[in-house]
Write an enzyme that holds these catalytic residues in place. Structure first.
Site, PDB file in Angstrom:
ATOM      1  N   ASP A   1      82.999  79.384   8.736  1.00 20.16           N
ATOM      2  CA  ASP A   1      82.676  77.954   8.736  1.00 20.16           C
ATOM      3  C   ASP A   1      83.936  77.171   8.357  1.00 20.16           C
ATOM      4  O   ASP A   1      84.958  77.759   7.981  1.00 20.16           O
ATOM      5  CB  ASP A   1      81.557  77.739   7.694  1.00 20.16           C
ATOM      6  CG  ASP A   1      80.932  76.356   7.773  1.00 20.16           C
ATOM      7  OD1 ASP A   1      81.124  75.649   8.774  1.00 20.16           O
ATOM      8  OD2 ASP A   1      80.240  75.979   6.801  1.00 20.16           O
TER       9      ASP A   1
ATOM     10  N   GLU B   1      87.978  74.136  11.147  1.00 23.28           N
ATOM     11  CA  GLU B   1      88.647  73.203  12.096  1.00 23.28           C
ATOM     12  C   GLU B   1      90.116  73.024  11.766  1.00 23.28           C
ATOM     13  O   GLU B   1      90.870  72.709  12.686  1.00 23.28           O
ATOM     14  CB  GLU B   1      87.904  71.872  12.079  1.00 23.28           C
ATOM     15  CG  GLU B   1      86.511  71.938  12.678  1.00 23.28           C
ATOM     16  CD  GLU B   1      85.511  72.706  11.803  1.00 23.28           C
ATOM     17  OE1 GLU B   1      85.710  72.710  10.578  1.00 23.28           O
ATOM     18  OE2 GLU B   1      84.581  73.313  12.347  1.00 23.28           O
TER      19      GLU B   1
END
Ligand SMILES: *[C@@H]1O[C@H](CO)[C@@H](O)[C@H](O)[C@H]1NC(C)=O
Ligand SMILES: *[C@@H]1O[C@H](CO)[C@@H](O)[C@H](O)[C@H]1NC(C)=O
Ligand SMILES: *[C@@H]1O[C@H](CO)[C@@H](O)[C@H](O)[C@H]1NC(C)=O
Ligand SMILES: *[C@@H]1O[C@H](CO)[C@@H](O)[C@H](O)[C@H]1NC(C)=O
Length: 935
Positions: A476, A479
């Site tokens: 997770d 980005e």
């Protein structure tokens, strides 16, 4: 092979308007290239950019300040050595940097009709290709593509088919090439039936060319919103589209670029592609069918990994468990409701203060519990965040083994107020940021040019695995998402020492953090936004000081997936099942994807239908949404419908955010019943789904497909691409995604579909639009196409482990006037596949012929004596006309005994069910022939 022609001045003839000069309102309103995407322009400001200004009635999003694209560009020259160069013409100059005067223009034959157009500079520029290391395979196609270059002051090229149909025609002009801004525009064929580009929420699979729309592509951790049009760039980056031409042929285009980029679609139809770095490296895939385009693209970027059989089971997750007991109680509730369940998740709650590779105080006995799950045939997946807190043993070991982190370029850029808090990081240039842990974290650079970072990551996984035997990894925040990053210093001291990262906004160091063209990825978020908002600074160094976050930011999740996939294999000794929030083109080789932090809204349920199809196009078929919605309060009906839909998504997980009421299916008896029923259907059909994943892994076929992939000649199928989908080639699903309905409209493309759900099971349904019953107690309307044989289990089970012992049943749906066939793939479900050539598996083609002698033929192309393969116990045949002779069955010519008690035929439903007294083995290479006659 590309052909290059230079019919002199042809481009000029196409644009006689050139002679009229710059002030005229002469660019048609369906193809204006925005000259002021970075604000609301005044006429004066617009004219200063040497652009044209006029308000006009026109399509939504029509820019008032637009480029004279017909004047902007380069003129092509053929050089003595045969090379082509592009020379900046006399037209207006770029508002966003110095125009690079000379460009190289190359076309390359990639093979099998795939063509590459590359526009770059003499000076070497950043190229993501060496990092991505794409296989660049091609597969045979009956079509070739050609590149034609036209001369003139605004030279152009087009990519066309043999029949001269232009697929990508840059005669619209507007080519700009600066150091940090590159733009190319193209007219497109047909009406703009375009699919793809990501990751964004597209409310429809097909792009809307009735208006101007700009989509951002730059990985971002913000949650999606499906209510209304939102053009935000989301977690991953996929600069790929498929376009359906008027002839019904399709082609694909891939822009190999990892900088912050965007695309504008406009009514002409045309597109404008802009990026902030690298160069133009475009790949054109000839198709001609939509499925072939996708197979060609996946051959090029790399086909997806094969998930474990258990990874196709139902998954239960939530964020906000206070303890292991909390988790156990919800898992037990779901199991007590008799709902098939395979995978139990733990979110960051299981960690000690959200630090990777630690176990929290309320989680003692975690491994014992996972052992219990394993004993019950279940599995577990744990979350791991990429960044590690800069003050504990995990970080110390990283430092000791020379791990590469994302760093500042120079020591004088390091923020002393942060670094001074961490003795372990004190003398480093590591860029420390804020994420979930209490204190600052360091971001490993998985693009490390040595293997130190990968080896450390592996060591940490193995260390933690010694404590807790997890089966899959959920990665997770990659980005990477970073909290509170600013580009202006704080004016007050945070009392807990949580200083945010501050990126340079002005001055010589601001080149990457305040580029001349910030892109839609910034402007979408309003005035105070900047590229590094929510992440690390763009001037951060990667690849041991040889590259920048500016270039590699969107590859962070991709690179973590690559490393983690390899590490999981080494850690568990089994097939790796990784799901990643951030992805990039070719991530599917290493990971699956969930559609991010959605909300409990009907709109998010609806868009997840087309988003999952889109990720199949992107080569990531192990994909799905957080069922019932992650954020917001879910409700009984939404949660029920979501399960009924998502039971057809390969990644099938109920997940809920902290602070919201429980939404596992056991919360509501109706949802428990509907989920049990949906899961039982799914589990029973897992052999079919598993074969679809095998085809994705070896042939680049999509697991979920839009209707028009299977019905390319049917216009209405093209219009139903967003709310119905094909589950492989054979099964059509029309899920309910609106509240308060008990009947729903379903579109059936032709006269060859049989109901596979509760209403009139096994009966032929009418083609066209019709209403179907959709009470809560029915599964999603599901239909099977004639001509297919579907391998499935004879019944469902509570786990995939139990399921794998249940014999096979073949559903045979005879073709009205053609072949009836299917395939079976089976392996041990979990061992590592190094190479399909040497992997152990069973593969069989199945065919059925109805005549006076009925023949079911299994051609076992590949057998195995080492794998436990369920035997074939049952046949179910739809549209069977007369009573068969149960005593007439033979196997390979010898009598095959039928269990007449369990077998049945109804002349009303025309459904025949045959159950053999003993299972027929299907694991040995060679033909297996079952024959029988009717009375
Ligand atoms: C999503 O967008 C809609 C429409 O723009 C807006 O009303 C709503 O508040 C947004 N939802 C969230 C969670 O931001
Ligand atoms: C541990 O459990 C106790 C009791 O349920 C709870 O009050 C506490 O908040 C939990 N700790 C964490 C870190 O969740
Ligand atoms: C990593 O690199 C070191 C030094 O070059 C080498 O000794 C080691 O074998 C490598 N490890 C792997 C797993 O490739
Ligand atoms: C059927 O016969 C073929 C050879 O003709 C053989 O390869 C196959 O194993 C046989 N199958 C069974 C189930 O006996």
């Amino acid at each position: 092979t590309g052909t290059i022609h230079f019919p002199a001045m042809k481009a000029l003839l196409l644009f006689p308007i050139f002679l009229l000069g710059i002030q005229c309102d002469d660019v048609p309103i369906d193809r204006r290239i925005n000259c002021y995407p970075d604000g609301e322009p005044t006429q004066e400001a617009c004219l200063q950019r040497k652009c044209a200004f006029s308000f006009a009635e026109g399509p939504e999003g029509l820019p008032a300040c637009y480029m004279r694209s017909d004047l902007i560009g380069y003129s092509a020259k053929t050089n003595k050595d045969g090379s082509t160069t592009l020379h900046k013409n006399q037209g207006p100059t770029s508002p966003w940097g110095q125009d690079i005067p000379v460009l190289r223009f190359q076309t390359n034959d990639v093979g099998n009709g795939v063509v590459n157009v590359r526009i770059d500079t003499e000076d070497k520029r950043y190229d993501p290709a060496p990092i991505l290391d794409l296989p660049r395979e091609t597969i045979p196609s009956e079509e070739s593509l050609f590149v034609e270059v036209l001369g003139g002051d605004v030279s152009s090229f087009n990519v066309r088919r043999e029949d001269n149909n232009k697929l990508f025609d840059t005669s619209i002009g507007g080519l700009i090439f600066n150091d940090q801004f590159i733009q190319i525009a193209a007219l497109l064929p047909g009406e703009g039936a375009m699919y793809g580009w990501g990751e964004n929420i597209h409310q429809n699979l097909k792009h809307d060319f009735s208006r101007y729309t700009t989509w951002g592509m730059f990985s971002n951790g913000n949650a999606p919103n499906s209510t209304g049009l939102h053009t935000a760039n989301l977690y991953g980056v996929h600069p790929f589209y498929l376009l359906l031409e008027e002839s019904g042929k399709a082609h694909g285009v891939f822009f190999l670029n990892s900088n912050a980029q965007e695309v504008t679609t406009m009514p002409a139809p045309a597109l404008v592609y802009r990026t902030t770095g690298g160069f133009l490296d475009m790949y054109f895939f000839p198709g001609p069918t939509p499925g072939q385009v996708i197979s060609q693209y996946h051959a090029f970027i790399g086909r997806p990994f094969m998930p474990s059989y258990w990874a196709l089971g139902y998954q239960l997750c939530r964020w906000g468990y206070q303890s292991l007991d909390d988790l156990k109680s919800r898992v037990s509730a779901v199991m007590d409701a008799g709902i098939p369940l395979d995978i139990v998740y733990a979110d960051i709650d299981y960690m000690d203060r959200r630090k990777d590779f630690t176990t929290g105080e309320n989680w003692t006995g975690f491994n014992d519990y996972i052992d219990e799950l394993h004993d019950m045939g279940m599995s577990s997946i744990l979350i791991f965040d990429p960044a590690v807190q800069a003050d504990y043993d995990v970080f110390q070991r990283a430092k000791d083994s020379g791990v590469s982190f994302v760093e500042w370029e120079r020591h004088d850029q390091v923020q002393p107020e942060i670094q001074s808090q961490y003795p372990m990081a004190k003398d480093t240039k590591i860029m420390l940021g804020l994420v979930w842990p209490d204190r600052h974290v360091a971001f490993p650079d998985f693009l490390d040019t040595t293997n130190a970072t990968d080896e450390w990551w592996e060591d940490e996984f193995k260390r933690y695995y010694k404590q807790v035997k997890f089966d899959g990894a959920w990665i997770d925040m990659n980005e990477p998402q970073v909290f509170q990053t600013r580009n202006t210093p704080l004016d007050t001291e945070p009392n807990n020492g949580r200083y945010p990262v501050v990126c340079p906004k002005t001055g010589p160091d601001a080149k990457y953090d305040s580029p001349p063209y910030a892109s839609h990825n910034v402007w979408y978020y309003g005035e105070d936004a900047f590229l590094a908002k929510g992440t690390l600074c763009m001037n951060g160094m990667t690849q041991r000081g040889t590259n920048r976050m500016y270039n590699t930011h969107s590859l962070y999740g991709w690179s973590e997936s690559r490393t983690t996939s390899a590490v999981m294999k080494k850690t568990t000794g089994k097939r790796s099942n990784v799901i990643s929030r951030s992805t990039f083109a070719s991530s599917g080789r290493y990971s699956g994807h969930w559609l991010g932090d959605n909300s409990a809204t009907w709109d998010d349920l609806q868009t997840s239908i087309s988003e999952a199809v889109e990720f199949n196009m992107f080569g990531i078929p192990y994909v799905g949404s957080d069922v019932c919605g992650f954020l917001d309060v879910s409700n009984e009906e939404l949660c029920l419908r979501w399960h009924q839909m998502a039971a057809f998504h390969s990644f099938y997980r109920n997940h809920n955010a902290i602070g919201y009421p429980a939404q596992d299916p056991a919360v509501w008896p109706s949802v428990a019943a509907a989920t049990k029923k949906a899961n039982e259907f799914r589990y029973r059909y897992l052999p079919y789904l598993y074969h679809l994943h095998y085809r994705a892994a070896v042939a680049g076929e999509m697991v979920l497909r839009p209707l028009f992939f299977e019905h390319p000649q049917d216009d209405e199928s093209i219009n139903r691409e967003s709310d119905q989908f094909m589950w492989g080639p054979a099964i059509l699903v029309a899920p309910v995604y609106t509240p308060g309905v008990t009947k729903d409209w379903v579109y059936i493309p032709d006269k060859n579909y049989y109901s596979l759900y509760d209403q009139n099971y096994g009966q032929l349904v009418r083609s066209g639009l019709d209403q179907y019953d959709v009470p809560w107690t029915y599964n999603s309307p599901t239909f099977v196409r004639a001509g297919n044989i579907i391998p499935r289990h004879q019944s469902s089970a509570l786990t995939t482990t139990a399921l794998r012992k249940i014999p096979f049943s073949f559903l045979i749906v005879p073709s009205i006037n053609g072949a009836t066939s299917g395939s079976l793939f089976w392996d041990d479900g979990d061992s590592i596949i190094e190479d399909w050539k040497t992997a152990g598996y069973v593969l069989a083609d199945i065919s059925y012929i109805a005549s006076s002698l009925h023949t079911l033929q299994l051609n076992v192309i590949r057998g195995s004596s080492t794998i436990n393969v369920p035997s074939l116990i049952e046949l179910e045949i739809f549209n069977y006309q007369v009573t068969p002779d149960f005593t007439s069955f033979t196997l390979n010519g010898s009598k095959l005994s039928v269990n007449t008690q369990a077998s049945k035929y109804s002349k009303f439903t025309k459904i025949l069910t045959i159950v053999f007294s003993q299972g027929v083995a299907v694991n040995k290479e060679g033909p297996v022939t079952i024959q029988w006659t009717n009375f």
